[in-house]
Design a protein around this motif. Structure first.
Motif, mmCIF file in Angstrom:
data_model
loop_
_atom_site.group_PDB
_atom_site.id
_atom_site.type_symbol
_atom_site.label_atom_id
_atom_site.label_comp_id
_atom_site.label_asym_id
_atom_site.label_seq_id
_atom_site.Cartn_x
_atom_site.Cartn_y
_atom_site.Cartn_z
ATOM 1 N N GLY A 64 94.861 11.317 9.656
ATOM 2 C CA GLY A 64 94.331 10.069 9.121
ATOM 3 C C GLY A 64 92.848 9.961 9.409
ATOM 4 O O GLY A 64 92.227 10.859 9.971
ATOM 5 N N ALA A 65 92.279 8.852 9.032
ATOM 6 C CA ALA A 65 90.857 8.611 9.277
ATOM 7 C C ALA A 65 90.682 8.015 10.670
ATOM 8 O O ALA A 65 91.337 7.037 11.017
ATOM 9 C CB ALA A 65 90.301 7.656 8.233
ATOM 10 N N PRO A 66 89.835 8.609 11.490
ATOM 11 C CA PRO A 66 89.638 8.051 12.833
ATOM 12 C C PRO A 66 88.877 6.731 12.769
ATOM 13 O O PRO A 66 88.083 6.502 11.870
ATOM 14 C CB PRO A 66 88.816 9.117 13.555
ATOM 15 N N GLU A 67 89.162 5.899 13.739
ATOM 16 C CA GLU A 67 88.416 4.646 13.865
ATOM 17 C C GLU A 67 87.091 5.007 14.528
ATOM 18 O O GLU A 67 87.077 5.549 15.627
ATOM 19 C CB GLU A 67 89.200 3.660 14.722
ATOM 20 N N GLY A 68 86.008 4.743 13.871
ATOM 21 C CA GLY A 68 84.690 5.148 14.359
ATOM 22 C C GLY A 68 84.271 4.423 15.624
ATOM 23 O O GLY A 68 84.920 3.486 16.080
ATOM 24 N N PRO A 69 83.164 4.851 16.195
ATOM 25 C CA PRO A 69 82.646 4.190 17.391
ATOM 26 C C PRO A 69 82.270 2.734 17.099
ATOM 27 O O PRO A 69 81.844 2.404 16.003
ATOM 28 C CB PRO A 69 81.395 4.988 17.751
ATOM 29 N N GLY A 74 75.085 -4.991 25.004
ATOM 30 C CA GLY A 74 74.882 -4.766 26.426
ATOM 31 C C GLY A 74 75.175 -3.339 26.857
ATOM 32 O O GLY A 74 75.002 -3.010 28.018
ATOM 33 N N ARG A 75 75.604 -2.477 25.965
ATOM 34 C CA ARG A 75 75.885 -1.079 26.304
ATOM 35 C C ARG A 75 74.948 -0.182 25.510
ATOM 36 O O ARG A 75 74.643 -0.444 24.354
ATOM 37 C CB ARG A 75 77.329 -0.722 25.966
ATOM 38 N N LEU A 76 74.502 0.904 26.135
ATOM 39 C CA LEU A 76 73.632 1.840 25.434
ATOM 40 C C LEU A 76 74.427 2.797 24.546
ATOM 41 O O LEU A 76 73.966 3.182 23.484
ATOM 42 C CB LEU A 76 72.808 2.646 26.440
ATOM 43 N N LEU A 77 75.611 3.199 24.980
ATOM 44 C CA LEU A 77 76.457 4.094 24.193
ATOM 45 C C LEU A 77 77.547 3.283 23.496
ATOM 46 O O LEU A 77 78.037 2.294 24.037
ATOM 47 C CB LEU A 77 77.107 5.149 25.095
ATOM 48 N N PRO A 78 77.941 3.703 22.311
ATOM 49 C CA PRO A 78 79.013 2.971 21.625
ATOM 50 C C PRO A 78 80.353 3.145 22.343
ATOM 51 O O PRO A 78 80.577 4.131 23.042
ATOM 52 C CB PRO A 78 79.047 3.601 20.236
ATOM 53 N N ASP A 79 81.227 2.157 22.152
ATOM 54 C CA ASP A 79 82.573 2.237 22.698
ATOM 55 C C ASP A 79 83.339 3.294 21.909
ATOM 56 O O ASP A 79 83.140 3.454 20.711
ATOM 57 C CB ASP A 79 83.252 0.873 22.574
ATOM 58 N N ARG A 80 84.216 4.020 22.553
ATOM 59 C CA ARG A 80 85.001 5.108 21.953
ATOM 60 C C ARG A 80 84.069 6.188 21.408
ATOM 61 O O ARG A 80 84.033 6.457 20.207
ATOM 62 C CB ARG A 80 85.941 4.605 20.869
ATOM 63 N N LEU A 123 98.464 9.257 18.025
ATOM 64 C CA LEU A 123 97.014 9.134 18.184
ATOM 65 C C LEU A 123 96.609 10.132 19.251
ATOM 66 O O LEU A 123 97.237 10.196 20.309
ATOM 67 C CB LEU A 123 96.624 7.725 18.653
ATOM 68 N N THR A 124 95.606 10.927 18.968
ATOM 69 C CA THR A 124 95.135 11.892 19.958
ATOM 70 C C THR A 124 94.400 11.149 21.073
ATOM 71 O O THR A 124 94.010 9.992 20.906
ATOM 72 C CB THR A 124 94.175 12.892 19.299
ATOM 73 N N PRO A 125 94.201 11.793 22.210
ATOM 74 C CA PRO A 125 93.424 11.140 23.277
ATOM 75 C C PRO A 125 91.993 10.890 22.825
ATOM 76 O O PRO A 125 91.458 11.603 21.988
ATOM 77 C CB PRO A 125 93.464 12.146 24.424
ATOM 78 N N GLY A 126 91.391 9.888 23.385
ATOM 79 C CA GLY A 126 89.996 9.557 23.075
ATOM 80 C C GLY A 126 89.196 9.420 24.364
ATOM 81 O O GLY A 126 89.726 9.551 25.462
ATOM 82 N N LEU A 127 87.917 9.140 24.219
ATOM 83 C CA LEU A 127 87.034 9.042 25.374
ATOM 84 C C LEU A 127 86.057 7.893 25.166
ATOM 85 O O LEU A 127 85.471 7.759 24.085
ATOM 86 C CB LEU A 127 86.265 10.365 25.544
ATOM 87 N N ALA A 128 85.911 7.061 26.184
ATOM 88 C CA ALA A 128 84.933 5.973 26.162
ATOM 89 C C ALA A 128 83.965 6.191 27.328
ATOM 90 O O ALA A 128 84.399 6.394 28.467
ATOM 91 C CB ALA A 128 85.625 4.622 26.290
ATOM 92 N N LEU A 129 82.673 6.179 27.035
ATOM 93 C CA LEU A 129 81.634 6.410 28.046
ATOM 94 C C LEU A 129 80.630 5.281 28.035
ATOM 95 O O LEU A 129 80.424 4.632 27.014
ATOM 96 C CB LEU A 129 80.887 7.713 27.743
#
Length: 172
Positions: A64-69, A74-80, A123-129
């Motif tokens: 399927g289509a992944p849900e984008g960042p 208040g955060r410099l990097l996007p979530d997910r 859903l595959t694993p994801g990463l939030a930084l």
């Protein structure tokens, strides 16, 4: 039930259903499966007995289509930062129908096992930084402040409802 226990149980159930589906299965129920017949006609002729009817179906995984960042204030990097990828497929199906010799008389009884292909959503694993810096601070001439870096692993997801039918009776 702990998430690790649920994940282990789901993996075991998936393995068992996949083993049953690989051993034998039925005609394709869903449009996203490939039927796998098991020809046993030669066995009937060589041994002069009625062979079981075995057929199977293997699912075709559809990404399927992944849900984008998502950008969070208040955060410099996007979530997910590494988004989860959804996959839709199914568990393998099985259909086994075997004749059993009738002990007390003529004819055959039969034993049948049917496990139709079941929908499977994952859903595959994801990463939030998050970076070790804050957004620019206007009180400090636009310089960012230091903070602790953050990292999170988004857990994989597995949803399915498998089912099976066991039947016995007279007839072929």
């Amino acid at each position: 039930m702990k998430p690790t226990t649920r994940g282990t149980l789901a993996a075991v159930m998936t393995g068992v259903v996949a083993a049953v589906g690989a051993a034998a299965a039925a005609p394709a129920v869903a449009a996203d499966t490939v039927p796998i017949p098991v020809p046993l006609n030669g066995l009937e002729q060589a041994l002069n007995l009625r062979a079981p009817k075995i057929a199977g179906q293997l699912p075709v995984p559809m990404p399927g289509a992944p849900e984008g960042p998502r950008y969070v204030e208040g955060r410099l990097l996007p979530d997910r930062a590494l988004p989860q990828l959804p996959l839709a497929a199914g568990l393998p199906g099985a259909d086994i129908h075997t004749p059993l010799p009738h002990i007390l008389g003529h004819g055959f009884d039969h034993l049948g096992v049917g496990a139709p292909a079941a929908d499977l959503r994952t859903l595959t694993p994801g990463l939030a930084l998050d970076a070790p810096l804050t957004a620019p601070n206007p009180d400090k001439s636009g310089l960012p402040e230091l903070k602790l870096p953050q990292a999170a692993v988004l857990a994989p997801l597995l949803k399915t409802v498998p089912g099976a039918n066991l039947e016995t009776g007279s007839g072929a």
